[in-house]
Design a protein around this motif. Structure first.
Motif, PDB file in Angstrom:
ATOM      1  N   UNK A  90       0.826  -1.220   0.000  1.00 44.46           N
ATOM      2  CA  UNK A  90       0.000   0.000   0.000  1.00 44.46           C
ATOM      3  C   UNK A  90       0.857   1.266   0.000  1.00 44.46           C
ATOM      4  N   UNK A  91       0.301   2.351  -0.511  1.00 49.79           N
ATOM      5  CA  UNK A  91       1.048   3.616  -0.554  1.00 49.79           C
ATOM      6  C   UNK A  91       0.087   4.807  -0.527  1.00 49.79           C
ATOM      7  N   UNK A  92       0.599   5.922  -0.054  1.00 45.29           N
ATOM      8  CA  UNK A  92      -0.136   7.191  -0.041  1.00 45.29           C
ATOM      9  C   UNK A  92       0.700   8.209  -0.813  1.00 45.29           C
ATOM     10  N   UNK A  93       0.167   8.672  -1.951  1.00 43.46           N
ATOM     11  CA  UNK A  93       0.891   9.663  -2.752  1.00 43.46           C
ATOM     12  C   UNK A  93       0.090  10.956  -2.923  1.00 43.46           C
ATOM     13  N   UNK A  94      -1.136  10.966  -2.425  1.00 51.63           N
ATOM     14  CA  UNK A  94      -1.925  12.205  -2.404  1.00 51.63           C
ATOM     15  C   UNK A  94      -1.840  12.781  -0.986  1.00 51.63           C
ATOM     16  N   UNK A  95      -2.766  13.645  -0.656  1.00 50.77           N
ATOM     17  CA  UNK A  95      -2.767  14.237   0.686  1.00 50.77           C
ATOM     18  C   UNK A  95      -2.911  13.144   1.737  1.00 50.77           C
ATOM     19  N   UNK A  96      -2.116  13.264   2.822  1.00 47.76           N
ATOM     20  CA  UNK A  96      -2.207  12.290   3.913  1.00 47.76           C
ATOM     21  C   UNK A  96      -3.536  12.458   4.633  1.00 47.76           C
ATOM     22  N   UNK A  97      -4.393  11.445   4.645  1.00 45.80           N
ATOM     23  CA  UNK A  97      -5.679  11.575   5.339  1.00 45.80           C
ATOM     24  C   UNK A  97      -5.472  11.560   6.852  1.00 45.80           C
ATOM     25  N   UNK A  98      -5.869  12.623   7.519  1.00 42.33           N
ATOM     26  CA  UNK A  98      -5.677  12.700   8.975  1.00 42.33           C
ATOM     27  C   UNK A  98      -6.316  11.530   9.690  1.00 42.33           C
ATOM     28  N   UNK A  99      -5.590  10.904  10.615  1.00 39.53           N
ATOM     29  CA  UNK A  99      -6.110   9.735  11.325  1.00 39.53           C
ATOM     30  C   UNK A  99      -5.997   8.455  10.529  1.00 39.53           C
ATOM     31  N   UNK A 164       9.281   9.373   2.488  1.00 38.65           N
ATOM     32  CA  UNK A 164      10.229  10.218   1.752  1.00 38.65           C
ATOM     33  C   UNK A 164       9.976  11.653   2.212  1.00 38.65           C
ATOM     34  N   UNK A 165      10.989  12.278   2.832  1.00 38.93           N
ATOM     35  CA  UNK A 165      10.912  13.631   3.378  1.00 38.93           C
ATOM     36  C   UNK A 165      10.040  13.677   4.647  1.00 38.93           C
ATOM     37  N   UNK A 166      10.662  13.407   5.785  1.00 40.33           N
ATOM     38  CA  UNK A 166       9.931  13.348   7.059  1.00 40.33           C
ATOM     39  C   UNK A 166       9.450  14.727   7.516  1.00 40.33           C
ATOM     40  N   UNK A 167      10.064  15.790   7.000  1.00 34.00           N
ATOM     41  CA  UNK A 167       9.631  17.136   7.372  1.00 34.00           C
ATOM     42  C   UNK A 167       8.262  17.442   6.775  1.00 34.00           C
ATOM     43  N   UNK A 168       8.058  17.003   5.540  1.00 31.52           N
ATOM     44  CA  UNK A 168       6.783  17.209   4.856  1.00 31.52           C
ATOM     45  C   UNK A 168       5.703  16.271   5.400  1.00 31.52           C
ATOM     46  N   UNK A 169       6.084  15.047   5.720  1.00 28.83           N
ATOM     47  CA  UNK A 169       5.115  14.041   6.190  1.00 28.83           C
ATOM     48  C   UNK A 169       5.128  13.939   7.717  1.00 28.83           C
ATOM     49  N   UNK A 170       5.198  15.078   8.404  1.00 25.48           N
ATOM     50  CA  UNK A 170       5.315  15.065   9.866  1.00 25.48           C
ATOM     51  C   UNK A 170       4.077  14.488  10.552  1.00 25.48           C
ATOM     52  N   UNK A 171       2.905  14.604   9.930  1.00 29.14           N
ATOM     53  CA  UNK A 171       1.673  14.048  10.534  1.00 29.14           C
ATOM     54  C   UNK A 171       1.741  12.521  10.543  1.00 29.14           C
ATOM     55  N   UNK A 172       2.182  11.959   9.417  1.00 34.12           N
ATOM     56  CA  UNK A 172       2.326  10.497   9.329  1.00 34.12           C
ATOM     57  C   UNK A 172       3.335   9.994  10.346  1.00 34.12           C
ATOM     58  N   UNK A 173       4.421  10.746  10.523  1.00 32.00           N
ATOM     59  CA  UNK A 173       5.455  10.373  11.489  1.00 32.00           C
ATOM     60  C   UNK A 173       4.881  10.365  12.910  1.00 32.00           C
ATOM     61  N   UNK A 174       4.120  11.394  13.247  1.00 31.19           N
ATOM     62  CA  UNK A 174       3.540  11.504  14.599  1.00 31.19           C
ATOM     63  C   UNK A 174       2.568  10.355  14.875  1.00 31.19           C
ATOM     64  N   UNK A 175       1.743  10.033  13.892  1.00 27.65           N
ATOM     65  CA  UNK A 175       0.772   8.944  14.071  1.00 27.65           C
ATOM     66  C   UNK A 175       1.485   7.601  14.252  1.00 27.65           C
ATOM     67  N   UNK A 176       2.521   7.369  13.462  1.00 30.94           N
ATOM     68  CA  UNK A 176       3.280   6.115  13.576  1.00 30.94           C
ATOM     69  C   UNK A 176       3.996   6.033  14.927  1.00 30.94           C
ATOM     70  N   UNK A 177       4.519   7.158  15.397  1.00 28.13           N
ATOM     71  CA  UNK A 177       5.179   7.189  16.709  1.00 28.13           C
ATOM     72  C   UNK A 177       4.188   6.876  17.826  1.00 28.13           C
ATOM     73  N   UNK A 178       2.983   7.404  17.689  1.00 29.33           N
ATOM     74  CA  UNK A 178       1.962   7.173  18.715  1.00 29.33           C
ATOM     75  C   UNK A 178       1.581   5.699  18.809  1.00 29.33           C
ATOM     76  N   UNK A 179       1.522   5.033  17.671  1.00 26.60           N
ATOM     77  CA  UNK A 179       1.148   3.609  17.626  1.00 26.60           C
ATOM     78  C   UNK A 179       2.359   2.681  17.688  1.00 26.60           C
ATOM     79  N   UNK A 180       3.560   3.273  17.819  1.00 28.18           N
ATOM     80  CA  UNK A 180       4.813   2.508  17.898  1.00 28.18           C
ATOM     81  C   UNK A 180       5.024   1.609  16.682  1.00 28.18           C
ATOM     82  N   UNK A 181       4.715   2.163  15.511  1.00 23.74           N
ATOM     83  CA  UNK A 181       4.968   1.470  14.248  1.00 23.74           C
ATOM     84  C   UNK A 181       6.373   1.844  13.783  1.00 23.74           C
TER      85      UNK A 181
END
Length: 309
Positions: A90-99, A164-181
């Motif tokens: 699976x992949x996300x290449x459009x806007x990251x859907x919140x949650x 790719x580019x953790x500064x741009x995808x900071x929301x995805x990073x935060x969600x993964x950190x919260x779930x310990x992925x």
């Protein structure tokens, strides 16, 4: 997984970082030097990190877990989508859907809605709607397909995410950190490497650099999937052998039981024959003894009468 050569990384421009004034001090261990106001990334460390990251991704893929690829920047979209599709991830290449991760149940409902619209079109119920309603449903389906079509097969949370580019995808990073992925990422000189579990220090702006790193990642995931497939084939072969062995044992036990069943009646028949034979011997023996005893009794009787006289 094949080892990436430093020459290939150099040709792809993986070593180019950001301007020195935009750097993150935590990236200092991965910076080789500064040239013309730009930081140069140490490609030997990049090579080592690619190998380490690839090994970890291979193990996750071999375990059967999904790896979610995230890249919404223009120059990375098509490359990431292509590489992820090649390994059926699976992949996300459009806007990251919140949650997307923290509220995964709601996202799954949206994906199911998309599947429901597809069923309506197959059943013919879609044609029974008015023209305006059909247009609305089509627009809704197109929107869902654009944002969530690539994750329609992801029925549970991923085993890891690659960014790719953790500064741009900071929301995805935060969600993964919260779930310990576990988080894997391409990290440029302007980003904080402490936010991810496995980093690849590399230029995350140039399409050639992204292509080079993603090719190595794809190779690692593909080798993990191949390993899983071979293990599964081996297990199936072993299970088939064990079932065949069990069938043979059952067949042998049945044959033994049949042999015993056939042998038992013969033994019983012999025993019965012996039992029947024994009474005949007794019957013949008894009369002879009685006949021999009777004459003696007759001889003794006259002797007694003489004595009385």
């Amino acid at each position: 997984m094949e080892q990436v050569q430093v020459k290939d990384l150099l040709e792809a421009g993986v070593h180019f970082g950001h301007l020195t004034r935009k750097w993150d001090p935590n990236m200092a261990p991965y910076i080789y030097m500064e040239r013309n106001g730009i930081h140069i990334i140490n490609l030997y460390k990049t090579q080592a990190k690619i190998q380490e990251t690839g090994e970890a991704l291979r193990k996750i893929a071999a375990s059967g877990k999904k790896i979610l690829f995230v890249a919404t920047k223009k120059q990375a979209k098509d490359i990431v989508a292509e590489k992820a599709e090649n390994v059926n991830m699976p992949y996300i290449t459009e806007r990251w859907p919140g949650g997307m991760l923290t509220n995964f149940i709601t996202i799954r409902k949206a994906v199911k809605k998309m599947a429901m619209i597809d069923r309506m079109k197959k059943d013919g119920t879609f044609n029974s709607l008015s023209k305006k309603e059909r247009l609305q449903v089509d627009r809704q389906r197109a929107k869902l397909e654009k944002n969530l079509g690539s994750i329609s097969d992801m029925t549970r949370l991923p085993g890891a995410i690659f960014v790719v580019d953790i500064k741009r995808e900071h929301i995805a990073i935060k969600e993964a950190q919260k779930l310990k992925i576990p988080i894997f990422a391409m990290v440029d000189t302007n980003s904080d490497p402490r936010e991810v579990d496995y980093l690849i220090p590399a230029n995350d702006d140039a399409s050639k650099s992204i292509e080079c790193i993603m090719a190595a990642v794809e190779s690692a995931v593909a080798s993990g999937l191949a390993e899983r497939k071979s293990d599964k084939a081996d297990k199936d072969a072993k299970s088939e052998k064990s079932t065949a062995a069990k069938k043979e044992v059952k067949a042998e036990s049945k044959d033994d039981a049949e042999v015993e069943a056939k042998a038992e009646p013969k033994v019983e028949a012999k025993a019965e024959a012996k039992v029947k034979a024994e009474p005949k011997v007794e019957v013949k023996a008894e009369p002879k003894v009685e006949e021999k005893a009777e004459p003696k009794a007759k001889k003794e009787a006259p002797a007694a009468s003489n004595e009385e006289e």
